[in-house]
Design an enzyme around this catalytic site. Structure first.
Site, PDB file in Angstrom:
ATOM      1  CG  ASP A  18      28.671  30.274  34.556  1.00 30.79           C
ATOM      2  OD1 ASP A  18      28.124  29.820  33.449  1.00 30.79           O
ATOM      3  OD2 ASP A  18      29.613  31.264  34.805  1.00 30.79           O
ATOM      4  NE  ARG A  98      32.037  36.698  46.763  1.00 30.15           N
ATOM      5  CZ  ARG A  98      31.105  36.893  46.079  1.00 30.15           C
ATOM      6  NH1 ARG A  98      29.880  36.696  46.757  1.00 30.15           N
ATOM      7  NH2 ARG A  98      30.832  36.915  44.898  1.00 30.15           N
ATOM      8  CG  ASP A 127      34.518  36.731  45.025  1.00 28.22           C
ATOM      9  OD1 ASP A 127      34.701  37.345  45.769  1.00 28.22           O
ATOM     10  OD2 ASP A 127      33.582  36.880  43.952  1.00 28.22           O
ATOM     11  CB  SER A 181      30.421  38.557  34.986  1.00 27.94           C
ATOM     12  OG  SER A 181      31.645  39.314  35.858  1.00 27.94           O
TER      13      SER A 181
END
Length: 414
Positions: A18, A98, A127, A181
């Protein structure tokens, strides 16, 4: 934003399919130079392939940074001082990573003269919010590119076709639909999507990657002792370790004993519910130990105030407000509360369970003399409790008398 406005962009790059597609898309769409940044947060993967992949794709400025110590010391440990859990159970493993990634993105943008940063978060998740709020808090003028919100690629087939058109290698195992995922770091792993989307279907065994099945864990108890200094874990079984080394050891203990599995349906900040499978082996052990350490070192009302404010603090982290003034204000209060949270906690680990068996501190507020059922030699006069109860009962008795009078009046009027 206008394509010509972007000259150089720093991409949060995993080296996977990705983000490799995003890299090429940025070059094609914006005609800009791309800098890649890959963070080692203890996800357990070899990161040099990401560097080689970036080189293969023609990138000249490549950052692969080991952030494990900073991650645990400056982000995970401060969060655990608060005993932060979102919606009662989630230990915020993805959320807390993050702000650190964003911080480094902004630093690299400044170092390289980039005018934009980019991430691979989708338009449906949390996110994207976390990355962008953190970036704007650190640089209000930075431009943020979110390809999943902007491009026309809509399916796995579209991604594969784009990769083939631009000579991006596609491993055989990436050509089919991924069963779910995964996002991982030293604190936890999270699995979402595909086979996990029905919250009424039990997660397949192969989803769990960080822990053994609690039912298959050893039949023997594992006993450990965690040492604390000012609220942070500093040793295991008397051996002092760096934050990341200590946390890795706790992860090993948790993995082997089937500790830290969570099947959760949570409320995302963007408004939808999602089902996730989380594994937080070391963090689950640390949370139990830290609360035990606080139980003998924190004043009652100080501990209760922390517990009242914790959901607010956890929500700020979950929603992406690590760099907000309210989170920092709460952190200052939390850190002040940890001044005497020092000592040791004994634990037994067994088949998914963390059992506190002892706690000791040179600053303990626990007094055997006060709580004993034996002769306390005058340390506590039980007769004092009578006045204490009468004073606290005063408002309740006053209310009760009023209610009695009102009921008698109603009966008389009937």
């Amino acid at each position: 934003m206008a394509q010509g406005d972007i000259k150089k962009v720093v991409l949060a790059y995993s080296g996977g399919l990705d983000t490799s597609i995003i890299l090429k898309w940025l070059q094609a769409e914006y005609g800009c130079e791309v800098v890649t940044f890959t963070a080692d947060l203890g996800q357990g993967e070899e990161l040099e392939p990401a560097r080689r992949k970036a080189e293969l794709l023609g990138i000249r400025e490549i950052y692969v940074d080991d952030l494990r110590e900073e991650f645990i010391r400056d982000f995970v440990f401060p969060m655990f001082r608060a005993n932060a859990v979102y919606e009662g159970v989630y230990l915020l493993g993805t959320s807390i990573a993050r702000p650190l990634i964003s911080k480094r993105l902004i630093e690299i943008a400044e170092e390289t003269g980039a005018d934009a940063v980019a991430h691979g978060a989708t338009g449906k998740g949390n996110d994207q919010v976390r990355f962008e709020l953190a970036c704007y808090a650190l640089n209000p003028d930075i431009k943020v590119i979110a390809p999943w919100r902007d491009w026309t690629l809509k399916s796995r087939t579209d991604l594969i076709e784009f990769a083939e058109q631009h000579q991006i290698p596609v491993p055989k195992d990436k050509r089919g639909e991924a069963p779910f995922s995964v996002d991982a770091n030293m604190l936890h792993s999270s699995s979402e999507g595909k086979v996990l989307e029905d919250p009424n279907e039990e997660a397949p065994d192969y989803v769990f990657q960080r822990t053994v099945d609690p039912l298959s864990a050893p039949d023997e108890v594992t006993e450990i002792e965690i040492g604390f200094e000012k609220g942070d874990a500093c040793s295991i079984n008397g051996v002092h370790m760096s934050p990341a080394t200590l946390f890795a050891k706790l992860n090993d203990y948790g993995r082997d004993n089937g500790i830290g599995r969570l099947d959760l349906v949570e409320n995302r900040f963007v408004g939808m519910k999602s089902r996730g499978i989380y594994e937080t082996p070391g963090g689950t052990i640390l949370l139990s130990a830290h609360r035990a350490m606080e139980s003998i070192t924190l004043d009652r009302d100080a501990a209760h105030l922390k517990d009242e404010l914790m959901p607010r603090y956890a929500k700020l982290i979950y929603n992406g407000f690590w760099f907000s003034p309210d989170r920092e204000m709460l952190q200052a209060m939390i850190d002040k509360s940890q001044e005497f949270v020092t000592g040791t906690v004994k634990l037994k680990l067994y088949k998914g369970n963390v059992i506190v068996t002892g706690r000791a501190s040179p600053y303990s507020l626990y007094s055997e003399e006060l709580v004993t059922f034996e002769d306390d030699h005058g340390a506590y006069d039980q007769k004092d409790a009578a006045g204490f109860i009468r004073l606290n009962a005063l408002r309740l008795r006053t209310l009760a008398k009023r209610n009695q009078m009102n009921k008698a009046k109603e009966l008389a009027d009937a």
